[in-house]
Design an enzyme around this catalytic site. Structure first.
Site, PDB file in Angstrom:
ATOM      1  N   LYS A   1      12.803  62.089  57.247  1.00 37.98           N
ATOM      2  CA  LYS A   1      12.533  61.227  58.406  1.00 37.98           C
ATOM      3  C   LYS A   1      13.659  60.210  58.595  1.00 37.98           C
ATOM      4  CE  LYS A   1       7.496  61.749  57.870  1.00 37.98           C
ATOM      5  NZ  LYS A   1       6.174  61.061  57.880  1.00 37.98           N
TER       6      LYS A   1
ATOM      7  N   ARG B   1       4.115  69.058  48.888  1.00 36.20           N
ATOM      8  CA  ARG B   1       3.242  67.897  49.122  1.00 36.20           C
ATOM      9  C   ARG B   1       3.080  67.074  47.836  1.00 36.20           C
ATOM     10  NH1 ARG B   1       1.088  66.236  54.169  1.00 36.20           N
ATOM     11  NH2 ARG B   1      -0.871  65.770  53.127  1.00 36.20           N
TER      12      ARG B   1
ATOM     13  N   THR C   1       0.677  59.468  51.200  1.00 35.76           N
ATOM     14  CA  THR C   1       1.203  59.092  52.518  1.00 35.76           C
ATOM     15  C   THR C   1       1.776  57.673  52.533  1.00 35.76           C
ATOM     16  OG1 THR C   1      -0.469  60.516  53.529  1.00 35.76           O
ATOM     17  CG2 THR C   1       0.564  58.871  54.963  1.00 35.76           C
TER      18      THR C   1
ATOM     19  N   ASN D   1       7.669  56.625  55.593  1.00 40.92           N
ATOM     20  CA  ASN D   1       7.513  57.197  54.253  1.00 40.92           C
ATOM     21  C   ASN D   1       8.499  58.320  53.941  1.00 40.92           C
ATOM     22  OD1 ASN D   1       6.434  59.057  55.960  1.00 40.92           O
ATOM     23  ND2 ASN D   1       4.359  58.969  55.146  1.00 40.92           N
TER      24      ASN D   1
ATOM     25  N   HIS E   1       8.242  64.395  55.297  1.00 40.00           N
ATOM     26  CA  HIS E   1       7.054  65.116  55.796  1.00 40.00           C
ATOM     27  C   HIS E   1       6.917  66.433  55.057  1.00 40.00           C
ATOM     28  CE1 HIS E   1       4.329  67.302  58.463  1.00 40.00           C
ATOM     29  NE2 HIS E   1       5.209  68.290  58.428  1.00 40.00           N
TER      30      HIS E   1
HETATM   31  P1  RTP Z   1       3.155  63.823  57.208  1.00 35.62           P
HETATM   32  O1  RTP Z   1       2.269  64.578  58.192  1.00 35.62           O
HETATM   33  O2  RTP Z   1       4.239  63.040  57.887  1.00 35.62           O
HETATM   34  O3  RTP Z   1       3.668  64.721  56.132  1.00 35.62           O
HETATM   35  O4  RTP Z   1       2.230  62.716  56.476  1.00 35.62           O
HETATM   36  P2  RTP Z   1       0.797  62.916  55.787  1.00 35.62           P
HETATM   37  O5  RTP Z   1       0.303  64.313  56.033  1.00 35.62           O
HETATM   38  O6  RTP Z   1       0.885  62.448  54.393  1.00 35.62           O
HETATM   39  O7  RTP Z   1      -0.094  61.868  56.576  1.00 35.62           O
HETATM   40  P3  RTP Z   1      -0.779  62.022  58.007  1.00 35.62           P
HETATM   41  O8  RTP Z   1      -2.176  61.559  57.884  1.00 35.62           O
HETATM   42  O9  RTP Z   1      -0.541  63.396  58.581  1.00 35.62           O
HETATM   43  O10 RTP Z   1       0.007  60.953  58.880  1.00 35.62           O
HETATM   44  C1  RTP Z   1       1.202  61.274  59.552  1.00 35.62           C
HETATM   45  C2  RTP Z   1       2.163  60.110  59.456  1.00 35.62           C
HETATM   46  O11 RTP Z   1       1.649  59.007  60.200  1.00 35.62           O
HETATM   47  C3  RTP Z   1       1.999  57.788  59.559  1.00 35.62           C
HETATM   48  N1  RTP Z   1       0.771  57.078  59.218  1.00 35.62           N
HETATM   49  N2  RTP Z   1       0.636  55.776  59.354  1.00 35.62           N
HETATM   50  N3  RTP Z   1      -0.388  53.134  59.340  1.00 35.62           N
HETATM   51  C4  RTP Z   1      -1.167  54.121  58.976  1.00 35.62           C
HETATM   52  O12 RTP Z   1      -2.312  53.950  58.652  1.00 35.62           O
HETATM   53  C5  RTP Z   1      -0.600  55.477  58.964  1.00 35.62           C
HETATM   54  N4  RTP Z   1      -1.242  56.569  58.590  1.00 35.62           N
HETATM   55  C6  RTP Z   1      -0.378  57.593  58.755  1.00 35.62           C
HETATM   56  C7  RTP Z   1       2.800  58.151  58.329  1.00 35.62           C
HETATM   57  O13 RTP Z   1       4.191  58.113  58.675  1.00 35.62           O
HETATM   58  C8  RTP Z   1       2.358  59.558  58.051  1.00 35.62           C
HETATM   59  O14 RTP Z   1       3.329  60.277  57.308  1.00 35.62           O
HETATM   60 MG    MG Z   2       0.290  65.215  57.940  1.00 39.15          MG
END
Ligand code: RTP
Ligand code: MG
Length: 155
Positions: free
Chosen positions: A16, A90, A96, A120, A123
């Site tokens: 990212k 992952r 996250t 973060n 992805h």
């Molecule tokens: P990614 O899709 O980017 O791999 O991340 P992830 O599965 O671990 O988490 P996801 O729930 O899919 O969230 C996508 C991205 O949104 C941002 N986020 N911000 N402020 C918040 O509460 C929050 N929650 C999620 C993060 O950049 C996350 O990677």
């Molecule tokens: Mg995700």
């Protein structure tokens, strides 16, 4: 005796905007973790493209800032492959939230390269279905068949 059939799996990794300046180091870790890098593309997403990519989060409180973050600079999209690539990548990137990850998983890549609770660094696709959709998003001509390896020739 039949040789074992070992299927490598593909997943989509994204470096990212906040971690692109560390991309060489991160790609080196990817390779040393047993992945092959099959495809790679540097792209600066428009807000519309970032919204499409993260459409599953449309309507959530963090959606607007997520879109702003992901379109704030270039990203590097990588198709990476090894056995159990989706779950293993992952696991390597970790939780996250970077701030929490630093407390619970200090060796994970988000703890090392992430910036804050949203930015973060990395992805990873979270399922086979999403990996195929996300690979097609960045690499529309990508093949979809799994790649068999380790099958000795019968000749
Ligand atoms: P990614 O899709 O980017 O791999 O991340 P992830 O599965 O671990 O988490 P996801 O729930 O899919 O969230 C996508 C991205 O949104 C941002 N986020 N911000 N402020 C918040 O509460 C929050 N929650 C999620 C993060 O950049 C996350 O990677
Ligand atoms: Mg995700």
């Amino acid at each position: 005796m039949e040789p074992p059939h070992i299927y490598v799996e593909r997943t989509l990794a994204i470096i990212k905007p906040d971690a692109v300046h560390k991309s060489e180091e991160i790609e080196d870790i990817i390779l040393r973790s047993g992945f092959a890098i099959l495809q790679k593309r540097r792209v600066h997403l428009t807000p519309e493209q970032a919204s499409d990519f993260y459409a599953e989060h449309y309507g959530k409180l963090f959606f607007a800032s997520l879109v702003a973050y992901m379109s704030s600079g270039p990203v590097i999209a990588l198709v990476i492959a090894r056995d159990q690539a989706i779950s293993y990548w992952r696991e390597l990137i970790g939780p996250t939230n970077t701030v929490k990850a630093r407390q619970t998983h200090p060796d994970c890549l988000r703890a090392i390269y992430g910036t804050d609770d949203q930015r973060n660094a990395l992805h990873g696709s979270d399922s086979f279905t999403n990996s195929e959709r996300e690979i097609r998003f960045f690499f529309p001509d990508s093949i979809v068949e799994p790649v068999p390896v380790g099958q000795a020739s019968k000749d």
